[in-house]
Design a protein around this motif. Structure first.
Motif, PDB file in Angstrom:
ATOM      1  N   ASN A   1      30.541 116.410  -0.397  1.00  0.00           N
ATOM      2  CA  ASN A   1      29.692 117.219  -1.280  1.00  0.00           C
ATOM      3  C   ASN A   1      28.548 116.424  -1.885  1.00  0.00           C
ATOM      4  O   ASN A   1      27.406 116.852  -1.857  1.00  0.00           O
ATOM      5  CB  ASN A   1      30.527 117.833  -2.404  1.00  0.00           C
ATOM      6  CG  ASN A   1      31.521 118.844  -1.886  1.00  0.00           C
ATOM      7  OD1 ASN A   1      31.308 119.467  -0.867  1.00  0.00           O
ATOM      8  ND2 ASN A   1      32.617 118.999  -2.575  1.00  0.00           N
ATOM      9  N   CYS A   2      28.857 115.261  -2.455  1.00  0.00           N
ATOM     10  CA  CYS A   2      27.829 114.521  -3.197  1.00  0.00           C
ATOM     11  C   CYS A   2      27.490 113.165  -2.588  1.00  0.00           C
ATOM     12  O   CYS A   2      26.521 112.534  -2.997  1.00  0.00           O
ATOM     13  CB  CYS A   2      28.271 114.328  -4.646  1.00  0.00           C
ATOM     14  SG  CYS A   2      29.726 113.276  -4.852  1.00  0.00           S
ATOM     15  N   GLY A   3      28.269 112.669  -1.631  1.00  0.00           N
ATOM     16  CA  GLY A   3      27.989 111.390  -0.998  1.00  0.00           C
ATOM     17  C   GLY A   3      28.519 110.189  -1.755  1.00  0.00           C
ATOM     18  O   GLY A   3      28.221 109.061  -1.400  1.00  0.00           O
ATOM     19  N   TRP A   4      29.304 110.404  -2.798  1.00  0.00           N
ATOM     20  CA  TRP A   4      29.884 109.324  -3.590  1.00  0.00           C
ATOM     21  C   TRP A   4      30.951 108.600  -2.776  1.00  0.00           C
ATOM     22  O   TRP A   4      31.697 109.220  -2.013  1.00  0.00           O
ATOM     23  CB  TRP A   4      30.495 109.910  -4.857  1.00  0.00           C
ATOM     24  CG  TRP A   4      31.030 108.924  -5.836  1.00  0.00           C
ATOM     25  CD1 TRP A   4      32.326 108.570  -5.987  1.00  0.00           C
ATOM     26  CD2 TRP A   4      30.309 108.183  -6.809  1.00  0.00           C
ATOM     27  NE1 TRP A   4      32.461 107.666  -6.997  1.00  0.00           N
ATOM     28  CE2 TRP A   4      31.223 107.395  -7.521  1.00  0.00           C
ATOM     29  CE3 TRP A   4      28.962 108.103  -7.146  1.00  0.00           C
ATOM     30  CZ2 TRP A   4      30.842 106.547  -8.532  1.00  0.00           C
ATOM     31  CZ3 TRP A   4      28.589 107.264  -8.164  1.00  0.00           C
ATOM     32  CH2 TRP A   4      29.521 106.495  -8.841  1.00  0.00           C
ATOM     33  N   ARG A   5      31.045 107.291  -2.901  1.00  0.00           N
ATOM     34  CA  ARG A   5      32.039 106.495  -2.179  1.00  0.00           C
ATOM     35  C   ARG A   5      33.411 106.762  -2.794  1.00  0.00           C
ATOM     36  O   ARG A   5      33.697 106.343  -3.917  1.00  0.00           O
ATOM     37  CB  ARG A   5      31.666 105.034  -2.297  1.00  0.00           C
ATOM     38  CG  ARG A   5      32.507 104.105  -1.494  1.00  0.00           C
ATOM     39  CD  ARG A   5      31.963 102.710  -1.687  1.00  0.00           C
ATOM     40  NE  ARG A   5      32.640 101.761  -0.850  1.00  0.00           N
ATOM     41  CZ  ARG A   5      32.167 100.571  -0.575  1.00  0.00           C
ATOM     42  NH1 ARG A   5      31.024 100.179  -1.074  1.00  0.00           N
ATOM     43  NH2 ARG A   5      32.834  99.755   0.193  1.00  0.00           N
ATOM     44  N   VAL A   6      34.270 107.463  -2.060  1.00  0.00           N
ATOM     45  CA  VAL A   6      35.571 107.886  -2.576  1.00  0.00           C
ATOM     46  C   VAL A   6      36.626 106.804  -2.362  1.00  0.00           C
ATOM     47  O   VAL A   6      37.385 106.491  -3.269  1.00  0.00           O
ATOM     48  CB  VAL A   6      36.019 109.217  -1.918  1.00  0.00           C
ATOM     49  CG1 VAL A   6      37.361 109.641  -2.419  1.00  0.00           C
ATOM     50  CG2 VAL A   6      35.003 110.302  -2.178  1.00  0.00           C
ATOM     51  N   LEU A   7      36.678 106.235  -1.171  1.00  0.00           N
ATOM     52  CA  LEU A   7      37.672 105.204  -0.889  1.00  0.00           C
ATOM     53  C   LEU A   7      37.233 104.344   0.275  1.00  0.00           C
ATOM     54  O   LEU A   7      36.341 104.707   1.035  1.00  0.00           O
ATOM     55  CB  LEU A   7      39.053 105.814  -0.622  1.00  0.00           C
ATOM     56  CG  LEU A   7      39.237 106.750   0.587  1.00  0.00           C
ATOM     57  CD1 LEU A   7      39.748 105.986   1.789  1.00  0.00           C
ATOM     58  CD2 LEU A   7      40.219 107.831   0.233  1.00  0.00           C
ATOM     59  N   ASP A   8      37.865 103.184   0.391  1.00  0.00           N
ATOM     60  CA  ASP A   8      37.678 102.291   1.533  1.00  0.00           C
ATOM     61  C   ASP A   8      38.970 102.286   2.330  1.00  0.00           C
ATOM     62  O   ASP A   8      40.030 102.048   1.771  1.00  0.00           O
ATOM     63  CB  ASP A   8      37.366 100.861   1.085  1.00  0.00           C
ATOM     64  CG  ASP A   8      36.038 100.758   0.385  1.00  0.00           C
ATOM     65  OD1 ASP A   8      35.197 101.644   0.577  1.00  0.00           O
ATOM     66  OD2 ASP A   8      35.841  99.774  -0.345  1.00  0.00           O
TER      67      ASP A   8
ATOM     68  N   CYS B   1      37.079 113.936  -6.066  1.00  0.00           N
ATOM     69  CA  CYS B   1      35.931 113.055  -6.231  1.00  0.00           C
ATOM     70  C   CYS B   1      35.719 112.796  -7.716  1.00  0.00           C
ATOM     71  O   CYS B   1      35.741 113.728  -8.525  1.00  0.00           O
ATOM     72  CB  CYS B   1      34.688 113.685  -5.623  1.00  0.00           C
ATOM     73  SG  CYS B   1      33.193 112.696  -5.840  1.00  0.00           S
ATOM     74  N   GLN B   2      35.512 111.535  -8.082  1.00  0.00           N
ATOM     75  CA  GLN B   2      35.323 111.183  -9.481  1.00  0.00           C
ATOM     76  C   GLN B   2      33.942 111.557  -9.999  1.00  0.00           C
ATOM     77  O   GLN B   2      33.732 111.635 -11.197  1.00  0.00           O
ATOM     78  CB  GLN B   2      35.546 109.690  -9.668  1.00  0.00           C
ATOM     79  CG  GLN B   2      36.971 109.279  -9.414  1.00  0.00           C
ATOM     80  CD  GLN B   2      37.173 107.787  -9.568  1.00  0.00           C
ATOM     81  OE1 GLN B   2      36.239 107.040  -9.790  1.00  0.00           O
ATOM     82  NE2 GLN B   2      38.406 107.358  -9.434  1.00  0.00           N
ATOM     83  N   ARG B   3      33.022 111.801  -9.103  1.00  0.00           N
ATOM     84  CA  ARG B   3      31.656 112.125  -9.526  1.00  0.00           C
ATOM     85  C   ARG B   3      31.435 113.624  -9.682  1.00  0.00           C
ATOM     86  O   ARG B   3      31.001 114.084 -10.731  1.00  0.00           O
ATOM     87  CB  ARG B   3      30.667 111.556  -8.528  1.00  0.00           C
ATOM     88  CG  ARG B   3      29.236 111.728  -8.936  1.00  0.00           C
ATOM     89  CD  ARG B   3      28.343 111.099  -7.908  1.00  0.00           C
ATOM     90  NE  ARG B   3      26.981 110.998  -8.371  1.00  0.00           N
ATOM     91  CZ  ARG B   3      25.970 110.738  -7.579  1.00  0.00           C
ATOM     92  NH1 ARG B   3      26.176 110.538  -6.289  1.00  0.00           N
ATOM     93  NH2 ARG B   3      24.759 110.667  -8.050  1.00  0.00           N
ATOM     94  N   CYS B   4      31.745 114.403  -8.635  1.00  0.00           N
ATOM     95  CA  CYS B   4      31.473 115.846  -8.688  1.00  0.00           C
ATOM     96  C   CYS B   4      32.691 116.675  -9.080  1.00  0.00           C
ATOM     97  O   CYS B   4      32.593 117.877  -9.228  1.00  0.00           O
ATOM     98  CB  CYS B   4      30.905 116.322  -7.357  1.00  0.00           C
ATOM     99  SG  CYS B   4      32.043 116.258  -5.963  1.00  0.00           S
ATOM    100  N   ARG B   5      33.854 116.036  -9.231  1.00  0.00           N
ATOM    101  CA  ARG B   5      35.100 116.676  -9.697  1.00  0.00           C
ATOM    102  C   ARG B   5      35.612 117.766  -8.768  1.00  0.00           C
ATOM    103  O   ARG B   5      36.358 118.637  -9.177  1.00  0.00           O
ATOM    104  CB  ARG B   5      34.937 117.252 -11.103  1.00  0.00           C
ATOM    105  CG  ARG B   5      34.441 116.278 -12.136  1.00  0.00           C
ATOM    106  CD  ARG B   5      35.531 115.359 -12.562  1.00  0.00           C
ATOM    107  NE  ARG B   5      35.072 114.560 -13.699  1.00  0.00           N
ATOM    108  CZ  ARG B   5      35.291 113.271 -13.821  1.00  0.00           C
ATOM    109  NH1 ARG B   5      35.946 112.630 -12.904  1.00  0.00           N
ATOM    110  NH2 ARG B   5      34.864 112.614 -14.858  1.00  0.00           N
ATOM    111  N   GLN B   6      35.220 117.722  -7.509  1.00  0.00           N
ATOM    112  CA  GLN B   6      35.701 118.682  -6.526  1.00  0.00           C
ATOM    113  C   GLN B   6      36.849 118.078  -5.733  1.00  0.00           C
ATOM    114  O   GLN B   6      36.830 116.889  -5.422  1.00  0.00           O
ATOM    115  CB  GLN B   6      34.584 119.080  -5.559  1.00  0.00           C
ATOM    116  CG  GLN B   6      33.430 119.784  -6.218  1.00  0.00           C
ATOM    117  CD  GLN B   6      33.791 121.173  -6.683  1.00  0.00           C
ATOM    118  OE1 GLN B   6      34.518 121.902  -6.020  1.00  0.00           O
ATOM    119  NE2 GLN B   6      33.285 121.532  -7.849  1.00  0.00           N
TER     120      GLN B   6
END
Length: 60
Positions: free
Chosen positions: A13-20, A33-38
């Motif tokens: 959704n937002c392109g935030w790095r979720v995990l490695d 996701c910690q950024r968009c809360r989805q």
């Protein structure tokens, strides 16, 4: 000798790095996701390598 494959998984959704991902895991997971809360579903079998900039030696 096996080369370890590091994969960055980003939020679709937002392109935030979720995990490695470092281990050879596969399958689908749901993660928030910690950024968009989805809550998004991520397929771990899709592998994209991390490519670092390589320094080229000129005149070597």
């Amino acid at each position: 000798m096996t080369e370890e494959m590091k994969v960055i998984v980003k939020c679709p959704n937002c392109g935030w790095r979720v995990l490695d991902k470092v281990t050879p895991a596969s399958g689908c997971i749901s993660i928030k996701c910690q950024r968009c809360r989805q809550v998004v579903s991520i397929d771990l079998s899709l592998r994209r390598r991390i490519r670092y900039r390589r320094v080229q030696a000129y005149g070597a």
